[in-house]
Scaffold this motif. Structure first.
Motif, short mmCIF file in Angstrom:
data_model
loop_
_atom_site.label_atom_id
_atom_site.label_comp_id
_atom_site.label_asym_id
_atom_site.label_seq_id
_atom_site.Cartn_x
_atom_site.Cartn_y
_atom_site.Cartn_z
N SER A 71 -1.15 -1.72 -6.55
CA SER A 71 -2.35 -1.65 -5.71
C SER A 71 -3.49 -0.81 -6.30
O SER A 71 -4.64 -1.03 -5.98
N ILE A 121 -4.51 8.15 -3.07
CA ILE A 121 -4.02 8.83 -1.87
C ILE A 121 -4.39 10.30 -1.90
O ILE A 121 -3.99 11.03 -2.80
N LEU A 125 -4.07 2.08 -5.25
CA LEU A 125 -4.56 2.89 -4.13
C LEU A 125 -4.64 4.36 -4.54
O LEU A 125 -3.89 4.83 -5.39
N TYR A 153 -3.16 -3.86 1.11
CA TYR A 153 -1.84 -4.49 1.12
C TYR A 153 -1.88 -5.85 1.83
O TYR A 153 -1.26 -6.81 1.42
N PHE A 210 0.11 7.72 4.25
CA PHE A 210 0.08 6.48 3.47
C PHE A 210 1.40 5.70 3.61
O PHE A 210 1.42 4.49 3.81
N TYR A 270 -5.57 1.57 3.36
CA TYR A 270 -4.31 1.11 2.77
C TYR A 270 -3.95 -0.28 3.28
O TYR A 270 -3.57 -1.16 2.52
#
Ligand code: ZN
Length: 327
Positions: A255, A259, A257, A273, A43, A269
């Protein structure tokens, strides 16, 4: 944007920075989930390409310890999830003991999640409200410890129209927001990041969100998740821009996100972004979001950029998180 400035921008995995200017400032991602420390370096290579250098990671004690061991302690701040099931069961003791773990292991923040859909996968005690008295000792202790909270208060409007039609069971979004303000009124010292733009990125909630930020100086909001925030703020980019300029010291880039939990789609990812940086930094119009948004029933989600100034970007990308976590 005049037609001469219009050019076709779209995400390409072989040119993942296409259309995105060099980062004007380093970025601090104030909200991501790390489930497996081993997945972090994969990541991080992507994050660095987009200029993201610091991370507020929601992580278990094990994951936190192993990320810290890998060095660069100053790249991270950490949040610990208080167990969702303990909220569902109104289990004050379990919540208080998780809070002690957060404190003894030097977490920077605790994460609280109140999405109505948890009623579907737990046997929650009803009625359910953030302001329920069973949680009072927990919020009181959080405030006493000076520990900030990262809090998910409610879900997209679209979900309330489609999935949460039974308002008695799921409560309405405005009820959830209202119950959150009861907690903020009781605990004026509580510092909070209300994630997903306060759960209120939809244009119809702009005045409400504005009144909350005016009323609670310790309240902040973040820019996760990408599709929800980009879709809703992008419906009226000029007014959204005005709002952000006005509250530029209260908004943290983030974000959400995840992981190491799922098999990620290719470019997972990079696509998030890319979309956010394009959205905040450029004035593009109607660029297709490079991943699917099943929530949008009006057609594919598009990116209408806000073209924020350097000063505003510096606050969103870096300074606000620095002030929040290092004060
Ligand atoms: Zn999250």
């Amino acid at each position: 944007v005049s037609s001469s400035e219009k050019k076709i921008v779209q995400f390409r995995l072989d040119e993942p920075l296409e259309g995105v200017p060099p980062p004007p400032f380093p970025l601090w991602d104030a909200h991501l989930h790390v489930w497996d420390a081993g997945a972090f370096s994969g990541f991080e290579r992507w994050a660095n390409r987009f200029g993201v250098k610091r991370f507020t990671a929601i992580a278990s004690p094990d994951v936190k310890a192993s990320l810290e061991q890998r060095g660069g302690k100053n790249r991270f701040s950490f949040a610990l999830y208080l167990p969702i099931h303990a909220f569902a069961d109104h289990d004050t003791d379990t919540l208080l003991s998780s809070l002690e773990i957060a404190r003894s292991q030097s977490y920077d923040m605790v994460k609280l999640w109140f999405g109505p859909r948890f009623l579907d996968f737990t046997d929650a005690v009803k009625p359910f409200a953030i302001s329920h008295e069973a949680f009072e000792p927990v919020f009181a202790r959080i405030e006493e410890y000076g520990m900030p909270v990262d809090i998910h208060v409610a879900d997209p409007d679209i979900w309330y129209r489609r999935k949460y039609v039974d308002a008695e069971r799921y409560r309405t979004k405005l009820q959830a927001v209202d119950e959150f303000t009861v907690v903020l009124d009781r605990h004026p010292g509580l510092r909070a990041i209300s994630v997903h733009f306060g759960s209120l990125p939809e244009p119809r909630h702009r005045a409400l969100l504005s009144s909350l930020l005016d009323r609670y100086p310790n309240l902040h909001i973040d820019t996760a998740s990408t599709k929800w925030v980009v879709r809703e703020l992008g419906r009226d980019p000029l007014r959204a821009r005005e709002f952000i300029v006005r509250y530029q010291r209260r908004i943290l880039f983030a974000s959400d996100l995840s992981i190491g939990r799922f098999d990620e789609e290719e470019g997972y990812y990079a696509k998030r972004y890319w979309s956010q940086r394009l959205f905040w930094e450029t004035g593009v119009r109607e660029v297709p979001l490079p991943f699917s948004d099943k929530d949008n029933d009006e057609g594919p989600t598009i990116i209408n950029g806000l073209e924020l100034s350097r000063d505003v970007l510096e606050n969103l990308y870096w300074k606000n998180a620095g002030d929040f976590f290092e004060s």
